[in-house]
Write a protein that holds these residues in place. Structure first.
Motif, PDB file in Angstrom:
ATOM      1  N   GLU A   1       0.824  -1.207   0.000  1.00  0.00           N
ATOM      2  CA  GLU A   1       0.000   0.000   0.000  1.00  0.00           C
ATOM      3  C   GLU A   1       0.862   1.262   0.000  1.00  0.00           C
ATOM      4  N   VAL A   2       1.991   1.242   0.715  1.00  0.00           N
ATOM      5  CA  VAL A   2       2.867   2.400   0.732  1.00  0.00           C
ATOM      6  C   VAL A   2       3.439   2.659  -0.656  1.00  0.00           C
ATOM      7  N   GLU A   3       3.890   1.598  -1.329  1.00  0.00           N
ATOM      8  CA  GLU A   3       4.464   1.779  -2.661  1.00  0.00           C
ATOM      9  C   GLU A   3       3.441   2.359  -3.623  1.00  0.00           C
ATOM     10  N   THR A   4       2.196   1.873  -3.531  1.00  0.00           N
ATOM     11  CA  THR A   4       1.168   2.423  -4.403  1.00  0.00           C
ATOM     12  C   THR A   4       0.840   3.855  -4.013  1.00  0.00           C
ATOM     13  N   SER A   5       0.808   4.138  -2.695  1.00  0.00           N
ATOM     14  CA  SER A   5       0.504   5.494  -2.232  1.00  0.00           C
ATOM     15  C   SER A   5       1.543   6.499  -2.717  1.00  0.00           C
ATOM     16  N   ARG A   6       2.775   6.062  -2.915  1.00  0.00           N
ATOM     17  CA  ARG A   6       3.802   6.965  -3.409  1.00  0.00           C
ATOM     18  C   ARG A   6       3.495   7.487  -4.811  1.00  0.00           C
ATOM     19  N   MET A   7       2.625   6.773  -5.525  1.00  0.00           N
ATOM     20  CA  MET A   7       2.269   7.188  -6.878  1.00  0.00           C
ATOM     21  C   MET A   7       1.202   8.282  -6.885  1.00  0.00           C
ATOM     22  N   VAL A   8       0.586   8.541  -5.720  1.00  0.00           N
ATOM     23  CA  VAL A   8      -0.467   9.548  -5.653  1.00  0.00           C
ATOM     24  C   VAL A   8       0.166  10.933  -5.633  1.00  0.00           C
ATOM     25  N   SER A   9      -0.339  11.817  -6.453  1.00  0.00           N
ATOM     26  CA  SER A   9       0.123  13.197  -6.471  1.00  0.00           C
ATOM     27  C   SER A   9      -1.098  14.105  -6.498  1.00  0.00           C
ATOM     28  N   GLY A  10      -0.881  15.400  -6.537  1.00  0.00           N
ATOM     29  CA  GLY A  10      -2.010  16.316  -6.600  1.00  0.00           C
ATOM     30  C   GLY A  10      -1.963  17.326  -5.475  1.00  0.00           C
ATOM     31  N   ALA A  11      -2.681  18.437  -5.700  1.00  0.00           N
ATOM     32  CA  ALA A  11      -2.637  19.555  -4.764  1.00  0.00           C
ATOM     33  C   ALA A  11      -3.363  19.281  -3.459  1.00  0.00           C
ATOM     34  N   TYR A  12      -4.234  18.259  -3.420  1.00  0.00           N
ATOM     35  CA  TYR A  12      -5.077  18.067  -2.249  1.00  0.00           C
ATOM     36  C   TYR A  12      -4.746  16.793  -1.472  1.00  0.00           C
ATOM     37  N   THR A  13      -3.546  16.269  -1.648  1.00  0.00           N
ATOM     38  CA  THR A  13      -3.088  15.129  -0.855  1.00  0.00           C
ATOM     39  C   THR A  13      -1.727  15.457  -0.240  1.00  0.00           C
ATOM     40  N   ALA A  14      -1.419  14.799   0.870  1.00  0.00           N
ATOM     41  CA  ALA A  14      -0.107  14.926   1.504  1.00  0.00           C
ATOM     42  C   ALA A  14       0.742  13.748   1.048  1.00  0.00           C
ATOM     43  N   ALA A  15       1.658  13.995   0.125  1.00  0.00           N
ATOM     44  CA  ALA A  15       2.385  12.918  -0.544  1.00  0.00           C
ATOM     45  C   ALA A  15       3.233  12.107   0.428  1.00  0.00           C
ATOM     46  N   VAL A  16       3.270  10.777   0.203  1.00  0.00           N
ATOM     47  CA  VAL A  16       4.145   9.892   0.960  1.00  0.00           C
ATOM     48  C   VAL A  16       5.578  10.079   0.450  1.00  0.00           C
ATOM     49  N   MET A  17       6.516  10.357   1.363  1.00  0.00           N
ATOM     50  CA  MET A  17       7.905  10.613   0.988  1.00  0.00           C
ATOM     51  C   MET A  17       8.819   9.425   1.229  1.00  0.00           C
ATOM     52  N   ASP A  18       8.545   8.650   2.271  1.00  0.00           N
ATOM     53  CA  ASP A  18       9.485   7.603   2.665  1.00  0.00           C
ATOM     54  C   ASP A  18       8.749   6.615   3.559  1.00  0.00           C
ATOM     55  N   ALA A  19       9.309   5.422   3.716  1.00  0.00           N
ATOM     56  CA  ALA A  19       8.712   4.413   4.596  1.00  0.00           C
ATOM     57  C   ALA A  19       9.729   3.313   4.837  1.00  0.00           C
ATOM     58  N   ASP A  20       9.530   2.575   5.931  1.00  0.00           N
ATOM     59  CA  ASP A  20      10.357   1.401   6.222  1.00  0.00           C
ATOM     60  C   ASP A  20       9.464   0.312   6.816  1.00  0.00           C
ATOM     61  N   PRO A  21       8.902  -0.560   5.955  1.00  0.00           N
ATOM     62  CA  PRO A  21       8.057  -1.651   6.462  1.00  0.00           C
ATOM     63  C   PRO A  21       8.838  -2.697   7.244  1.00  0.00           C
ATOM     64  N   GLU A  22      10.189  -2.711   7.107  1.00  0.00           N
ATOM     65  CA  GLU A  22      10.998  -3.744   7.768  1.00  0.00           C
ATOM     66  C   GLU A  22      11.519  -3.293   9.128  1.00  0.00           C
ATOM     67  N   ALA A  23      11.272  -2.057   9.533  1.00  0.00           N
ATOM     68  CA  ALA A  23      11.746  -1.573  10.831  1.00  0.00           C
ATOM     69  C   ALA A  23      11.082  -2.359  11.955  1.00  0.00           C
ATOM     70  N   ASP A  24      11.708  -2.335  13.142  1.00  0.00           N
ATOM     71  CA  ASP A  24      11.104  -3.006  14.302  1.00  0.00           C
ATOM     72  C   ASP A  24       9.670  -2.528  14.498  1.00  0.00           C
ATOM     73  N   ILE A  25       9.460  -1.212  14.372  1.00  0.00           N
ATOM     74  CA  ILE A  25       8.116  -0.646  14.342  1.00  0.00           C
ATOM     75  C   ILE A  25       7.963   0.023  12.984  1.00  0.00           C
ATOM     76  N   PRO A  26       7.207  -0.577  12.051  1.00  0.00           N
ATOM     77  CA  PRO A  26       7.089  -0.007  10.696  1.00  0.00           C
ATOM     78  C   PRO A  26       6.601   1.440  10.736  1.00  0.00           C
ATOM     79  N   TRP A  27       7.059   2.241   9.785  1.00  0.00           N
ATOM     80  CA  TRP A  27       6.691   3.659   9.756  1.00  0.00           C
ATOM     81  C   TRP A  27       6.622   4.161   8.320  1.00  0.00           C
ATOM     82  N   LEU A  28       5.959   5.302   8.179  1.00  0.00           N
ATOM     83  CA  LEU A  28       5.970   6.008   6.900  1.00  0.00           C
ATOM     84  C   LEU A  28       5.998   7.506   7.184  1.00  0.00           C
ATOM     85  N   ALA A  29       6.568   8.242   6.250  1.00  0.00           N
ATOM     86  CA  ALA A  29       6.674   9.700   6.382  1.00  0.00           C
ATOM     87  C   ALA A  29       5.991  10.350   5.191  1.00  0.00           C
ATOM     88  N   SER A  30       5.093  11.282   5.459  1.00  0.00           N
ATOM     89  CA  SER A  30       4.428  12.048   4.407  1.00  0.00           C
ATOM     90  C   SER A  30       4.672  13.535   4.634  1.00  0.00           C
TER      91      SER A  30
END
Length: 619
Positions: free
Chosen positions: A62-91
């Motif tokens: 879902e994160v990889e697909t979310s990275r493809m979303v663009s546009g003026a009315y969304t907060a774009a996903v910039m980075d993520a680490d699904p393999e971290a001890d506690i998975p995270w994403l940054a938008s």
């Protein structure tokens, strides 16, 4: 916005953490800053998700697909680490209150603000649905208001939590009761129309301060969503005309985002689109960020300090283990030494998840779940697939062909995007069945072989469907993909380019042979105007054609082309060393260009086959 707790980690990935922005059902959100100064909202998911490999797989996809979303009315996903001890994403960080906070502070929004809100939400959903995502959790806290319009956050992430049995139970759903669609409340399959129902509920909330289905309890609210008509009596007529069609119980009767935008028409620009109390909240958010940014960063870690701490922890752990498990200390140390010695004697394993030896053993027909590519619908897998390839059938008549090692020749293909660090290439063409689009990703190790997802004759955007499939494929390949059976005597995991030794290839071709891997399981040796080929496919005895001869105990079949202008000759045989029903058919051929007769071609092909059989017997 609150300070971090004393002793709390101040860095996640490459982001310096500044403050806590809040917590929710999926996890907590932190304000962070990247090394280049950009602000991010970094979401750390609930620790309960961390041990669930199914969640990690869905989260990555879902994160990889979310990275493809663009546009003026969304907060774009910039980075993520699904393999971290506690998975995270940054938008991208959005400085402004949520819709809920804004309505709590300013009361129901005026008509022009709601038209502005509806335009932004419909535009955001247009982008989200364009890449095949469904938001699934469009609620007041996932809509942020800024000086120049709304922003939708957390698109596509709610799906990652579905199926987590530790955090959900039988019959439960992921979402917010007052803003989910009837089909979501009943646990049915969702379409983009589900988000339009949520949009309608948001417009009602913005105009009245509450959901149109609010009840005295969660079960009552869910019952209202499924069975009762929304309470729209307090809505001004213009807003009711916007919201009511979106709240139809039947998804087929709801408008699409594009239809809603057409109905809204051009929205007049406003320097202050929200009531003054909301703009005051936005200014307050910016001031708070400024205060946290002004604080000095933590002192940098000295070089080697991290390793030193690790060594100290290991030493303390060893002492504790000795005190508690004194009787087993000698055994533990001797076993560790033995394992280390054995590891040193073993050949190094290639850590690249897209390396040749890893890709060769992947079961391509188990890389995708039936519902993992929304743009294709629920797919099925017909029989008669081969090693490294698989064809998925869409219910609409479209086809998706996965090829884990396709050879590319000729001019470089245009770059369409990136998946992680891998460039993605695109090729469009037409076939009898209809248009086709192939997206290919270049593994780091394999220069002439690419991983491809080819979509043909599918309704909708075929290139977007191919990209969606490729993102899922690469994510699953990097996780822990299902493997083909590793039978004793199998040649499946061997490098096909080592099947024929260079000396024999040079002798047959009467010159220096240029070796090229054609795909994961085949290779060619070429000289001027002639080629030797070797490949491995799935099959049985019925695939062996032509006359047979015995080569060192192996029954080899010779097949000559029926075309008088084509002097190519094949020699095929079964790898009978395996005890599997899935037999391996090995094929060697010699292909000349020029004045070489059929007998000479077959003599060269047979000579290559004899050398390959001899080499295989040594493995």
């Amino acid at each position: 916005m609150k300070p971090l707790n004393p002793g709390e980690a101040w860095q996640v990935g490459r982001y310096r953490l500044l403050a806590s922005l809040g917590e929710g059902g999926m996890g907590r959100v932190l304000l962070g800053a990247s090394p280049d100064g950009r602000l991010v909202a970094l979401k750390q998911v609930h620790p309960g998700f961390a041990h669930d490999e199914g969640f990690r797989s869905r989260f990555r996809r879902e994160v990889e697909t979310s990275r493809m979303v663009s546009g003026a009315y969304t907060a774009a996903v910039m980075d993520a680490d699904p393999e971290a001890d506690i998975p995270w994403l940054a938008s991208v960080y959005v400085p402004g209150p949520s819709l809920k906070e804004a309505v709590d502070a300013a009361g129901p929004l005026p008509l022009e603000s709601i038209r502005y809100l509806a335009t932004g939400l419909a535009s955001a959903l247009t982008e989200i649905h364009r890449v095949g995502l469904i938001h699934r959790d469009l609620k007041p806290s996932n809509v942020l208001l800024t000086d120049d319009g709304p922003r939708v956050i957390d698109f596509g992430i709610a799906r990652a939590a579905e199926g987590n049995t530790d955090l959900t139970h039988t019959g439960s759903v992921i979402g917010s009761p007052g803003f989910m669609s009837p089909e979501q409340a009943e646990g049915k399959s969702l379409t983009p129309a589900s988000d339009m129902f949520s949009l309608g509920a948001l417009l009602v909330m913005a105009a009245t301060g509450q959901s149109p289905f609010a009840g005295n309890s969660t079960p009552q609210t869910l019952y209202n969503v499924v069975h009762t008509h929304p309470n729209l009596a307090m809505l001004p007529p213009p807003i009711r005309q916007l919201a009511e069609p979106c709240l139809a119980k039947d998804p087929a009767h709801r408008p699409t985002p594009a239809q809603l935008l057409d109905y809204l028409g051009a929205v007049r620009y406003a320097s202050m689109p929200w009531p003054p109390p909301v703009h005051a909240q936005i200014a307050q958010h910016k001031e708070e960020v400024g205060r946290f940014l002004a604080k000095p960063p933590p002192p940098p870690i000295k070089p080697g300090a991290g390793n030193k701490r690790k060594r100290v922890l290991i030493t303390v752990g060893a002492i504790v283990a000795t005190l508690i498990l004194a009787g087993g200390t000698v055994f533990a140390v001797s076993k560790l030494t033995s394992d280390s010695t054995n590891a040193a004697n073993r050949p190094p394993r290639n850590p690249d998840p897209l390396s040749l030896e890893r890709l060769q053993m992947v079961d391509a027909c188990k890389l995708l779940d039936p519902n993992s590519i929304p743009l294709l619908g629920k797919t099925t897998v017909p029989e008669n697939n081969s090693f490294g390839t698989c064809q998925y059938q869409s219910p609409t008549g479209g086809k998706l062909m996965i090829n884990l090692g396709t050879n590319t020749t000729g001019d470089p293909l245009p770059r369409a995007s990136y998946i992680d660090e891998h460039p993605v290439r695109e090729m469009k063409y037409n076939e009898k069945e209809g248009p086709a689009c192939q997206r290919l990703v270049q593994p780091t190790e394999l220069k002439s072989v690419l991983i491809g997802a080819n979509v043909q004759n599918n309704s909708g955007d075929i290139c977007q469907a191919a990209q969606q499939a490729l993102i899922t494929i690469v994510g699953n390949l990097k996780n822990d993909p299902a493997q083909l059976p590793d039978h004793e005597g199998s040649y499946l995991g061997s490098d096909p380019c080592t099947a024929l030794d260079d000396a024999t290839a040079n002798k047959i071709l009467n010159g220096k042979a240029i070796k090229e891997r054609h795909d994961l399981h085949s290779c060619t040796w070429s000289s001027e105007y002639q080629t030797i080929g070797f490949g491995l496919t799935f099959g049985d005895k019925s695939d062996l054609k032509g006359t047979s001869t015995n080569v060192n105990g192996t029954e080899v079949h010779e097949e000559r082309s029926n075309d008088p202008k084509n002097n190519i000759c094949h020699h095929t045989w079964l790898n009978t060393a395996t005890d599997s029903d899935a037999k391996e058919v090995l094929d060697t051929y010699y292909s000349p260009i020029g004045n070489v007769n059929r007998d000479q071609s077959c003599a060269h092909s047979l000579e290559a086959a004899k050398a390959i059989i001899a080499n295989m017997s040594k493995k």
